[in-house]
Structures are given as structure tokens and as C-alpha cells.
Motif scaffolding. Sequence first.
Motif, mmCIF file in Angstrom:
data_model
loop_
_atom_site.group_PDB
_atom_site.id
_atom_site.type_symbol
_atom_site.label_atom_id
_atom_site.label_comp_id
_atom_site.label_asym_id
_atom_site.label_seq_id
_atom_site.Cartn_x
_atom_site.Cartn_y
_atom_site.Cartn_z
ATOM 1 N N UNK A 122 52.814 29.783 46.637
ATOM 2 C CA UNK A 122 53.058 30.813 45.630
ATOM 3 C C UNK A 122 52.358 32.117 45.994
ATOM 4 N N UNK A 123 53.106 33.195 45.973
ATOM 5 C CA UNK A 123 52.568 34.525 46.232
ATOM 6 C C UNK A 123 52.344 35.229 44.898
ATOM 7 N N UNK A 124 51.268 36.002 44.784
ATOM 8 C CA UNK A 124 51.022 36.726 43.528
ATOM 9 C C UNK A 124 52.194 37.624 43.160
ATOM 10 N N UNK A 125 52.577 37.575 41.884
ATOM 11 C CA UNK A 125 53.659 38.402 41.368
ATOM 12 C C UNK A 125 53.193 38.971 40.025
ATOM 13 N N UNK A 126 52.270 39.952 40.064
ATOM 14 C CA UNK A 126 51.658 40.458 38.829
ATOM 15 C C UNK A 126 52.677 41.018 37.845
ATOM 16 N N UNK A 127 52.421 40.771 36.554
ATOM 17 C CA UNK A 127 53.257 41.261 35.457
ATOM 18 C C UNK A 127 52.391 42.020 34.465
ATOM 19 N N UNK A 146 44.061 40.682 39.155
ATOM 20 C CA UNK A 146 44.055 41.624 38.039
ATOM 21 C C UNK A 146 43.877 43.028 38.594
ATOM 22 N N UNK A 147 44.973 43.794 38.587
ATOM 23 C CA UNK A 147 44.913 45.123 39.184
ATOM 24 C C UNK A 147 44.550 45.006 40.651
ATOM 25 N N UNK A 148 43.459 45.646 41.052
ATOM 26 C CA UNK A 148 43.018 45.604 42.451
ATOM 27 C C UNK A 148 42.089 44.427 42.731
ATOM 28 N N UNK A 149 41.739 43.657 41.695
ATOM 29 C CA UNK A 149 40.794 42.550 41.857
ATOM 30 C C UNK A 149 41.521 41.238 42.134
ATOM 31 N N UNK A 150 40.927 40.429 43.000
ATOM 32 C CA UNK A 150 41.437 39.098 43.314
ATOM 33 C C UNK A 150 40.225 38.172 43.282
ATOM 34 N N UNK A 151 40.073 37.403 42.182
ATOM 35 C CA UNK A 151 38.854 36.625 41.988
ATOM 36 C C UNK A 151 39.165 35.144 41.754
ATOM 37 N N UNK A 152 38.161 34.306 42.034
ATOM 38 C CA UNK A 152 38.242 32.874 41.758
ATOM 39 C C UNK A 152 37.278 32.573 40.616
ATOM 40 N N UNK A 160 38.067 38.408 30.275
ATOM 41 C CA UNK A 160 38.932 39.032 29.280
ATOM 42 C C UNK A 160 39.517 40.295 29.889
ATOM 43 N N UNK A 161 40.763 40.604 29.522
ATOM 44 C CA UNK A 161 41.411 41.768 30.118
ATOM 45 C C UNK A 161 42.575 42.253 29.267
ATOM 46 N N UNK A 162 42.890 43.516 29.454
ATOM 47 C CA UNK A 162 44.053 44.152 28.830
ATOM 48 C C UNK A 162 45.277 43.729 29.627
ATOM 49 N N UNK A 163 46.264 43.119 28.962
ATOM 50 C CA UNK A 163 47.419 42.594 29.685
ATOM 51 C C UNK A 163 48.409 43.682 30.102
ATOM 52 N N UNK A 164 48.082 44.948 29.788
ATOM 53 C CA UNK A 164 48.890 46.046 30.328
ATOM 54 C C UNK A 164 48.501 46.328 31.776
ATOM 55 N N UNK A 165 47.376 45.754 32.227
ATOM 56 C CA UNK A 165 46.995 45.817 33.642
ATOM 57 C C UNK A 165 47.769 44.722 34.368
ATOM 58 N N UNK A 166 48.423 45.026 35.513
ATOM 59 C CA UNK A 166 49.180 43.990 36.236
ATOM 60 C C UNK A 166 48.288 42.777 36.527
ATOM 61 N N UNK A 167 48.767 41.583 36.170
ATOM 62 C CA UNK A 167 47.959 40.382 36.350
ATOM 63 C C UNK A 167 48.816 39.186 36.708
ATOM 64 N N UNK A 168 48.176 38.229 37.358
ATOM 65 C CA UNK A 168 48.833 36.982 37.797
ATOM 66 C C UNK A 168 47.739 35.953 37.991
ATOM 67 N N UNK A 169 48.012 34.697 37.659
ATOM 68 C CA UNK A 169 47.010 33.670 37.895
ATOM 69 C C UNK A 169 47.659 32.353 38.270
ATOM 70 N N UNK A 170 46.887 31.546 38.997
ATOM 71 C CA UNK A 170 47.376 30.258 39.482
ATOM 72 C C UNK A 170 46.181 29.378 39.808
#
Length: 200
Positions: A122-127, A146-152, A160-170
Motif C-alpha cells: 500500500x502506497x500513501x494516498x492522503x485525503x 500527515x502533511x509533510x510528516x511521516x511518523x510511526x 490529534x490533527x485537523x483532518x483538513x491537512x492531507x492524511x493517511x494511515x496504515x
Amino acid sequence: MNMDDDLDKALDAVGPRLRALRKQRETTLADLSAETGISVSTLSRLESGARRPTLELLLPLAKAHRVSLDELVDSPATGDPRINMRPTTHRGMNGMTSIPLTRRPGGIQAYKLVIPASSGRSEPDPKTHEGYEWMYILNGRLRLVLGEHDVILEPGEAVEFDTRVPHWFSAAGTEPVELLSLFGKQGERAHLRARPKAKN
């Protein structure tokens, strides 16, 4: 209370349930209209309670939301404080299963989410969408873009985050992830933050 009253109460609960299911799937009215063939105005009136639900309307909606017809029209018993938890599996979201923990329409919604182990493909597909989300990891490791961040995130960590920022998780790794999620419309924040890790 007679059978007609019971039916009216169940039908009155359909609108909020339809809205909650659509928000849970992060689907717009326009997307749902294209999927079901039901006009946007009719969908909006159904969700607001201005339009009486009929079998002709509920069947395609149940199919689109991947729930049974019973789940759309079956309301919890009056006065029963127990939550009727019915899991929903989202095929388009890495096979994630969500279990609702609250039933208050329009307020902050709580879910337990279970995300299957990563297949590595699976490749990140932020929404983006309206809202604000808080997550707490129970088991497994979660990869969050989350935006420019890629964290584990590890068990015991929260974000916690504003969902208007592009985000993806797996899931990150070979085991599934279990987490608690609080989701609210814009401005409703959980006011809970992860405790920063101590530096060595």
C-alpha cells in the motif's frame, strides 16, 4: 407505546444513522448520489429527517454503506444505555474495521479501529475532509502520513490533527493495529495530547 409509535421512532433514527455512516466512510453527498442514483437533495432531506425513508431508498443506501437493512432501521431500546456496537469493514481503507462506541449524532464520535497487518504494497494516498481527529494506539504500530510528516506511532502514544491537512494511515509491520479514535466536526477538539517521550 403501540407498534405505530415504535415504527415512527425507528424511522426518525434513520436520518442521523445515514449521516453517521456517510461521515464514517468519508463520503460526500455527491459521491453517494453517484453511487446510489439517488439525488443529492433527496439524500440531504433523508439525513435531516425532512424526507420519510422508504424501502426503495434504503435498499441502495444499505448496499452503498455495506450494512444490512436492519442496521439502518433498528434503533437501540429506549432507555438502554448500552451501545449497540456493529463493526463495519471498509474495503477501500486498507480493510480497516470500525466499531462505533458512541451514538450521539452531530457530536464527537468515538470508534475502535482495527487495521489489518500491512501487506507492504500500500502506497500513501492522503485525503482531506472537514473535522478534527484524535487517536490513541492500543496495540500494534501505526504509520501516519500527515502533511509533510511521516511518523510511526507505538502503543500508548496519541496524536490529534485537523483532518483538513492531507492524511493517511496504515499498519506498520506484520501485526494489525488496534486504536481508539475520537472524531468531531471542526472546532470540537479532544483536548488530549500525547505525553512527550523522555530523551535519553
